[in-house]
Design a protein around this motif. Structure first.
Motif, PDB file in Angstrom:
ATOM      1  N   LYS A 122      15.164 -10.126  -1.580  1.00 61.81           N
ATOM      2  CA  LYS A 122      15.508 -11.134  -0.577  1.00 61.81           C
ATOM      3  C   LYS A 122      16.224 -12.343  -1.162  1.00 61.81           C
ATOM      4  CE  LYS A 122      11.993  -9.738   2.719  1.00 61.81           C
ATOM      5  NZ  LYS A 122      10.951 -10.171   3.662  1.00 61.81           N
ATOM      6  N   GLY A 123      16.411 -12.328  -2.473  1.00 59.91           N
ATOM      7  CA  GLY A 123      17.135 -13.431  -3.091  1.00 59.91           C
ATOM      8  C   GLY A 123      16.365 -14.730  -3.137  1.00 59.91           C
ATOM      9  N   TYR A 124      15.035 -14.630  -3.220  1.00 60.28           N
ATOM     10  CA  TYR A 124      14.211 -15.836  -3.360  1.00 60.28           C
ATOM     11  C   TYR A 124      14.238 -16.244  -4.841  1.00 60.28           C
ATOM     12  CZ  TYR A 124      12.196 -14.557   1.235  1.00 60.28           C
ATOM     13  OH  TYR A 124      12.000 -14.236   2.567  1.00 60.28           O
ATOM     14  N   THR A 125      15.292 -16.904  -5.237  1.00 56.78           N
ATOM     15  CA  THR A 125      15.531 -17.124  -6.668  1.00 56.78           C
ATOM     16  C   THR A 125      14.491 -18.028  -7.329  1.00 56.78           C
ATOM     17  OG1 THR A 125      17.101 -18.897  -6.107  1.00 56.78           O
ATOM     18  CG2 THR A 125      18.003 -16.699  -6.476  1.00 56.78           C
ATOM     19  N   GLU A 126      14.029 -19.047  -6.638  1.00 56.03           N
ATOM     20  CA  GLU A 126      13.027 -19.932  -7.234  1.00 56.03           C
ATOM     21  C   GLU A 126      11.708 -19.183  -7.419  1.00 56.03           C
ATOM     22  OE1 GLU A 126      13.544 -22.922  -8.584  1.00 56.03           O
ATOM     23  OE2 GLU A 126      15.629 -22.422  -8.105  1.00 56.03           O
ATOM     24  N   VAL A 127      11.356 -18.358  -6.445  1.00 56.42           N
ATOM     25  CA  VAL A 127      10.155 -17.529  -6.568  1.00 56.42           C
ATOM     26  C   VAL A 127      10.313 -16.579  -7.746  1.00 56.42           C
ATOM     27  CG1 VAL A 127       8.711 -15.781  -5.459  1.00 56.42           C
ATOM     28  CG2 VAL A 127       9.679 -17.645  -4.090  1.00 56.42           C
ATOM     29  N   LEU A 128      11.467 -15.971  -7.853  1.00 54.47           N
ATOM     30  CA  LEU A 128      11.744 -15.020  -8.928  1.00 54.47           C
ATOM     31  C   LEU A 128      11.580 -15.678 -10.293  1.00 54.47           C
ATOM     32  CD1 LEU A 128      12.722 -12.049  -9.217  1.00 54.47           C
ATOM     33  CD2 LEU A 128      15.051 -12.951  -9.368  1.00 54.47           C
ATOM     34  N   ALA A 178       0.810  -1.220   0.000  1.00 58.98           N
ATOM     35  CA  ALA A 178       0.000   0.000   0.000  1.00 58.98           C
ATOM     36  C   ALA A 178       0.842   1.268   0.000  1.00 58.98           C
ATOM     37  CB  ALA A 178      -0.929  -0.013   1.213  1.00 58.98           C
ATOM     38  N   LYS A 179       1.948   1.291   0.722  1.00 61.72           N
ATOM     39  CA  LYS A 179       2.739   2.507   0.832  1.00 61.72           C
ATOM     40  C   LYS A 179       3.880   2.564  -0.180  1.00 61.72           C
ATOM     41  CE  LYS A 179       1.813   3.861   5.598  1.00 61.72           C
ATOM     42  NZ  LYS A 179       1.285   5.186   5.218  1.00 61.72           N
ATOM     43  N   SER A 180       4.590   1.474  -0.373  1.00 62.20           N
ATOM     44  CA  SER A 180       5.775   1.499  -1.239  1.00 62.20           C
ATOM     45  C   SER A 180       5.463   1.182  -2.692  1.00 62.20           C
ATOM     46  CB  SER A 180       6.815   0.498  -0.728  1.00 62.20           C
ATOM     47  OG  SER A 180       6.381  -0.841  -0.952  1.00 62.20           O
ATOM     48  N   GLY A 181       4.358   0.477  -2.927  1.00 64.12           N
ATOM     49  CA  GLY A 181       4.055   0.043  -4.283  1.00 64.12           C
ATOM     50  C   GLY A 181       4.868  -1.161  -4.710  1.00 64.12           C
ATOM     51  N   GLY A 182       5.568  -1.767  -3.767  1.00 64.16           N
ATOM     52  CA  GLY A 182       6.363  -2.948  -4.073  1.00 64.16           C
ATOM     53  C   GLY A 182       5.495  -4.136  -4.454  1.00 64.16           C
ATOM     54  N   THR A 183       6.060  -5.004  -5.272  1.00 62.84           N
ATOM     55  CA  THR A 183       5.348  -6.187  -5.748  1.00 62.84           C
ATOM     56  C   THR A 183       6.050  -7.449  -5.261  1.00 62.84           C
ATOM     57  OG1 THR A 183       6.656  -6.396  -7.772  1.00 62.84           O
ATOM     58  CG2 THR A 183       4.751  -4.901  -7.841  1.00 62.84           C
ATOM     59  N   ALA A 184       5.442  -8.580  -5.542  1.00 61.93           N
ATOM     60  CA  ALA A 184       6.073  -9.858  -5.193  1.00 61.93           C
ATOM     61  C   ALA A 184       7.424  -9.997  -5.881  1.00 61.93           C
ATOM     62  CB  ALA A 184       5.152 -11.009  -5.587  1.00 61.93           C
ATOM     63  N   LEU A 185       7.538  -9.454  -7.092  1.00 60.03           N
ATOM     64  CA  LEU A 185       8.798  -9.539  -7.822  1.00 60.03           C
ATOM     65  C   LEU A 185       9.879  -8.713  -7.127  1.00 60.03           C
ATOM     66  CD1 LEU A 185       9.557 -11.083 -10.417  1.00 60.03           C
ATOM     67  CD2 LEU A 185       9.460  -8.911 -11.627  1.00 60.03           C
ATOM     68  N   HIS A 186       9.519  -7.548  -6.601  1.00 64.96           N
ATOM     69  CA  HIS A 186      10.468  -6.737  -5.846  1.00 64.96           C
ATOM     70  C   HIS A 186      10.939  -7.489  -4.595  1.00 64.96           C
ATOM     71  CE1 HIS A 186       8.629  -3.366  -8.151  1.00 64.96           C
ATOM     72  NE2 HIS A 186       9.807  -2.806  -8.000  1.00 64.96           N
TER      73      HIS A 186
END
Length: 279
Positions: free
Chosen positions: A209-215, A196-204
């Motif tokens: 955080k280096g979640y490479t499999e998620v990425l 809500a505040k930063s506009g960050g997404t799951a991809l961000h």
């Protein structure tokens, strides 16, 4: 995050807060004979910080949000913990403050109390249901950032009493994101919601955080590798800033734009050069 770093971060936030519109009473503009209109939430935070419970109650009765957060995601409860104001902590909780609301760095109020060594506040928060296994953006629980022996003992005893699996707690966010990414890939529809505040997404988040499999799964599902948050940061900005080399390589391999700049004119390629070996 070590205790010294935690305190430094909170001190920096306090310095930004002091003298800001949250800290100041709305000034009178004499020429117009009217008061400058300040954000209701900022006025509420200022009243809480001053310890004026009567004014806080008036604001709550007028509809103020007790869980309002400033630009750093800090609520009045976070601030009361940082200020070692146990009376305000109790007052806010008794009036419905969310005891486990995270700030922008994933710190819940118990993190703040633990990092500062405020044992009485930590005991109260735990007694009211604070999550001792809460993990911040650095992967730290309140126990991880506590350095004073009495605080460590309190938190460790509570972790043992509740049977909290700390390592499982650290991996919970990534596990949930993996589950969601697989669902989005299989359904052909990305059902993400921006912060809500930063506009960050799951991809961000995955990049930072280096979640490479998620990425990889998110990109395979069709996520835009150049999507920006509200400050103009792309996932590559996030990965480079937090030094996640493999995440950077995955994004570059998927043809992200290396020349995009954020709102403070930080070029992605420059960030990569600063934080990472040559891609």
């Amino acid at each position: 995050m070590k205790m010294a770093d935690a305190k430094q971060k909170r001190n920096e936030q306090l310095k930004r807060w002091i003298g800001s519109e949250t800290d100041l009473e709305p000034p009178v503009v004499k020429r117009q004979k009217t008061k400058v209109k300040f954000d209701d939430g900022a006025v509420f935070l200022a009243a809480c910080s001053s310890g004026d419970t009567d004014e806080v109650l008036k604001l709550l009765h007028r509809g103020a949000d007790i869980n309002y957060a400033n630009v750093d995601g800090l609520t009045a409860l976070h601030q009361a913990c940082i200020d070692d104001n146990v009376d305000m902590v109790k007052f806010l909780v008794e009036n419905g403050a969310n005891i486990n609301q995270p700030d922008n760095e994933g710190w819940i109020p118990l993190h703040a109390a633990a990092s500062c060594g405020y044992l009485d506040i930590a005991e109260f928060l735990i007694g009211q249901g604070a999550h001792v296994g809460a993990v911040n953006s650095e992967g730290d629980t309140p126990l991880d950032i506590a350095e004073e022996e009495a605080m460590e003992e309190l938190l460790q005893n509570e972790v043992n009493r509740q049977g909290v699996d700390i390592e499982a707690a650290r991996k919970e966010e990534e596990r949930i994101m993996l589950r969601d990414a697989r669902q989005w890939l299989n359904s052909g529809h990305i059902n993400d919601v921006r912060h809500a505040k930063s506009g960050g997404t799951a991809l961000h988040v995955a990049a930072a955080k280096g979640y490479t499999e998620v990425l990889k799964l998110l990109i395979q599902a069709g996520y835009d590798v150049n999507i920006k948050d509200y400050d103009g940061w792309t996932p590559l900005h996030a990965a480079a800033h937090w030094g996640k080399e493999e995440a950077c390589r995955i994004l570059v391999d998927n043809l992200c734009d290396m020349e995009m700049v954020n709102k403070v004119v930080e070029n992605v390629e420059f960030l990569c050069e600063c934080f990472l070996p040559p891609l």
